[in-house]
Design a protein around this motif. Structure first.
Motif, PDB file in Angstrom:
ATOM      1  N   VAL A  40       0.861  -1.184   0.000  1.00 28.80           N
ATOM      2  CA  VAL A  40       0.000   0.000   0.000  1.00 28.80           C
ATOM      3  C   VAL A  40       0.897   1.233   0.000  1.00 28.80           C
ATOM      4  O   VAL A  40       1.753   1.381   0.873  1.00 28.80           O
ATOM      5  N   VAL A  41       0.715   2.085  -1.001  1.00 30.24           N
ATOM      6  CA  VAL A  41       1.384   3.383  -1.035  1.00 30.24           C
ATOM      7  C   VAL A  41       0.380   4.411  -0.527  1.00 30.24           C
ATOM      8  O   VAL A  41      -0.709   4.564  -1.097  1.00 30.24           O
ATOM      9  N   VAL A  42       0.734   5.101   0.534  1.00 30.99           N
ATOM     10  CA  VAL A  42      -0.145   6.109   1.110  1.00 30.99           C
ATOM     11  C   VAL A  42       0.298   7.476   0.620  1.00 30.99           C
ATOM     12  O   VAL A  42       1.419   7.911   0.904  1.00 30.99           O
ATOM     13  N   GLU A  43      -0.564   8.136  -0.136  1.00 36.03           N
ATOM     14  CA  GLU A  43      -0.279   9.492  -0.583  1.00 36.03           C
ATOM     15  C   GLU A  43      -0.773  10.424   0.531  1.00 36.03           C
ATOM     16  O   GLU A  43      -1.960  10.577   0.740  1.00 36.03           O
ATOM     17  N   GLY A  44       0.179  11.043   1.245  1.00 32.16           N
ATOM     18  CA  GLY A  44      -0.131  11.724   2.494  1.00 32.16           C
ATOM     19  C   GLY A  44      -0.607  13.147   2.370  1.00 32.16           C
ATOM     20  O   GLY A  44      -0.180  14.005   3.147  1.00 32.16           O
ATOM     21  N   GLY A  45      -1.485  13.436   1.444  1.00 32.32           N
ATOM     22  CA  GLY A  45      -2.012  14.787   1.317  1.00 32.32           C
ATOM     23  C   GLY A  45      -0.988  15.785   0.822  1.00 32.32           C
ATOM     24  O   GLY A  45      -0.896  16.899   1.339  1.00 32.32           O
ATOM     25  N   SER A  46      -0.223  15.405  -0.196  1.00 34.71           N
ATOM     26  CA  SER A  46       0.872  16.247  -0.681  1.00 34.71           C
ATOM     27  C   SER A  46       0.409  17.570  -1.283  1.00 34.71           C
ATOM     28  O   SER A  46       1.147  18.555  -1.271  1.00 34.71           O
ATOM     29  N   GLY A  47      -0.786  17.592  -1.840  1.00 35.62           N
ATOM     30  CA  GLY A  47      -1.266  18.811  -2.470  1.00 35.62           C
ATOM     31  C   GLY A  47      -0.608  19.106  -3.802  1.00 35.62           C
ATOM     32  O   GLY A  47      -0.631  20.240  -4.285  1.00 35.62           O
ATOM     33  N   ASP A  48       0.014  18.085  -4.396  1.00 36.60           N
ATOM     34  CA  ASP A  48       0.622  18.243  -5.722  1.00 36.60           C
ATOM     35  C   ASP A  48       0.083  17.148  -6.628  1.00 36.60           C
ATOM     36  O   ASP A  48      -1.011  16.642  -6.402  1.00 36.60           O
ATOM     37  N   ASN A  49       0.840  16.790  -7.651  1.00 42.83           N
ATOM     38  CA  ASN A  49       0.367  15.758  -8.583  1.00 42.83           C
ATOM     39  C   ASN A  49       0.915  14.376  -8.248  1.00 42.83           C
ATOM     40  O   ASN A  49       0.977  13.498  -9.121  1.00 42.83           O
ATOM     41  N   SER A  50       1.313  14.151  -6.991  1.00 46.65           N
ATOM     42  CA  SER A  50       1.889  12.861  -6.596  1.00 46.65           C
ATOM     43  C   SER A  50       0.957  11.694  -6.879  1.00 46.65           C
ATOM     44  O   SER A  50       1.374  10.661  -7.422  1.00 46.65           O
ATOM     45  N   ALA A  51      -0.308  11.839  -6.494  1.00 52.43           N
ATOM     46  CA  ALA A  51      -1.259  10.736  -6.680  1.00 52.43           C
ATOM     47  C   ALA A  51      -1.376  10.362  -8.153  1.00 52.43           C
ATOM     48  O   ALA A  51      -1.416   9.176  -8.505  1.00 52.43           O
ATOM     49  N   GLN A  52      -1.429  11.369  -9.014  1.00 51.98           N
ATOM     50  CA  GLN A  52      -1.538  11.117 -10.453  1.00 51.98           C
ATOM     51  C   GLN A  52      -0.301  10.390 -10.973  1.00 51.98           C
ATOM     52  O   GLN A  52      -0.397   9.398 -11.705  1.00 51.98           O
ATOM     53  N   LEU A  53       0.881  10.872 -10.579  1.00 53.34           N
ATOM     54  CA  LEU A  53       2.125  10.273 -11.057  1.00 53.34           C
ATOM     55  C   LEU A  53       2.275   8.831 -10.572  1.00 53.34           C
ATOM     56  O   LEU A  53       2.643   7.938 -11.341  1.00 53.34           O
ATOM     57  N   ILE A  54       2.017   8.604  -9.293  1.00 51.22           N
ATOM     58  CA  ILE A  54       2.155   7.251  -8.747  1.00 51.22           C
ATOM     59  C   ILE A  54       1.099   6.325  -9.329  1.00 51.22           C
ATOM     60  O   ILE A  54       1.386   5.183  -9.700  1.00 51.22           O
ATOM     61  N   GLY A  55      -0.137   6.813  -9.431  1.00 46.38           N
ATOM     62  CA  GLY A  55      -1.200   5.996 -10.024  1.00 46.38           C
ATOM     63  C   GLY A  55      -0.891   5.617 -11.456  1.00 46.38           C
ATOM     64  O   GLY A  55      -1.107   4.470 -11.875  1.00 46.38           O
ATOM     65  N   ASP A  56      -0.380   6.578 -12.229  1.00 50.56           N
ATOM     66  CA  ASP A  56      -0.014   6.288 -13.618  1.00 50.56           C
ATOM     67  C   ASP A  56       1.094   5.237 -13.682  1.00 50.56           C
ATOM     68  O   ASP A  56       1.072   4.347 -14.551  1.00 50.56           O
TER      69      ASP A  56
END
Length: 236
Positions: A40-56
Motif C-alpha cells: 500500500v502506497v499512502v499518498e499523504g495529502g501532498s497537495g501536488d500531482n503525486s497521486a496522479q504520477l504514482i497511479g499512472d
C-alpha cells in the motif's frame, strides 16, 4: 471474508512521487518480494500531482495486482499515514503476519526483503527488525541505535576520549558489523514488524507528527518483552 497473509508493505509519500516510483521499481524486480506480498502506497495529502504520477506508474508497470494507492485528503503526519496504510492492508487482505514499513526514498537491494523476513521468521523472540541502510555506493548509514539516555547525551556533547571510553556502553549509535545485532531501536526507513507485536501494543503513536515514532514503537515493544534486531544481510 479476508484471511491472514504473509507480508504487507507500507510506503508513505509526501511530495516524493519520483522516489516512490523508484522504490516500487526496486521491489518489482524478480524474486524481491515473497509471493503474495501486498503493498500500500499512502499518498499523504501532498497537495501536488503525486497521486496522479504514482497511479499512472502503477498502471503503466502492471503493478495493480500487488500495489494499492491510498490517497489521504490532508497531511496528518508520518505515523498517521503509516497507520492508515496498515488499516488499508487489513481491510483489503486481512491481518498480515509481518509488516514492512519502508521509506519512499529507499531502493531495495536484491534479497533484502527475503533476508529480513527469514531472520524474523527463525527468531520468534524478535518483534522488530531493521535493514542495513547504505548509500548507493554501499557506504553504510547509521540505522541501529540505543535508546536516548542522560549518559548518551553527555557522551555525545562531550566527545572527550576519557568520557567516551567511560560511557562507551551508553553511546546512542553502537558499533555494528556484518552480523545481526540486538539493539534498542532501528530506523523506520526499512523496519519489519511482527503482526503480533502490533496487535499487543498498537501501531504508531499519531502524537508524533514526524520523527521518533519508530523509537516509541520499539520502546513499547521492548516493554512488552519483544527484542529488536539489526540485520545487515538485508541491504536497503
Amino acid at each position: 471474508m479476508t484471511h491472514p497473509f504473509h507480508l504487507g508493505i507500507v510506503i508513505v509519500n509526501y511530495r516524493t512521487a519520483g522516489l516512490v516510483i523508484d522504490c516500487l521499481k526496486s521491489l518489482s524486480q524478480p524474486s524481491v518480494m515473497p509471493r503474495g506480498t501486498q503493498v500500500v502506497v499512502v499518498e499523504g495529502g501532498s497537495g501536488d500531482n503525486s497521486a496522479q504520477l504514482i497511479g499512472d506508474a502503477i498502471l503503466a508497470n502492471g503493478w495493480l495486482h500487488q500495489v494499492e494507492l491510498l490517497s489521504l485528503e490532508s497531511n496528518g503526519g508520518f505515523a498517521f499515514a503509516n497507520n492508515r496504510g496498515l488499516d488499508r492492508l487489513r481491510a483489503l487482505h486481512g491481518e498480515p503476519e509481518y509488516v514492512l514499513f519502508l521509506n519512499p526514498d529507499t531502493v531495495v537491494r536484491p534479497g533484502a526483503v527475503n533476508e529480513l523476513l527469514a531472520y524474523v521468521e527463525r527468531m520468534p523472540e524478535v518483534g522488530i527488525a531493521g535493514s542495513r541502510l547504505e548509500d548507493m555506493d554501499g557506504t553504510p548509514q547509521a540505522c541501529a541505535f540505543r535508546f536516548p539516555s542522560v549518559a548518551a547525551e553527555l557522551e555525545g556533547e562531550a566527545r572527550i576520549g576519557a568520557i567516551s571510553r567511560l560511557l562507551h556502553d551508553w553511546q546512542v549509535v553502537p558499533e555494528v558489523g556484518d552480523e545481526p545485532l540486538q539493539v534498542d531501536w532501528v530506523s523506520g526507513a526499512s523496519m519489519m514488524v511482527r503482526s503480533r507485536v502490533l496487535q499487543e501494543i498498537g501501531s504508531f503513536d499519531e502524537g508524533y507528527f514526524l520523527y521518533y515514532e519508530e523509537v516509541d514503537l520499539c520502546r513499547r515493544a521492548a516493554m512488552a518483552g519483544w527484542s529488536c534486531h539489526h540485520v545487515p544481510a538485508s541491504r536497503v
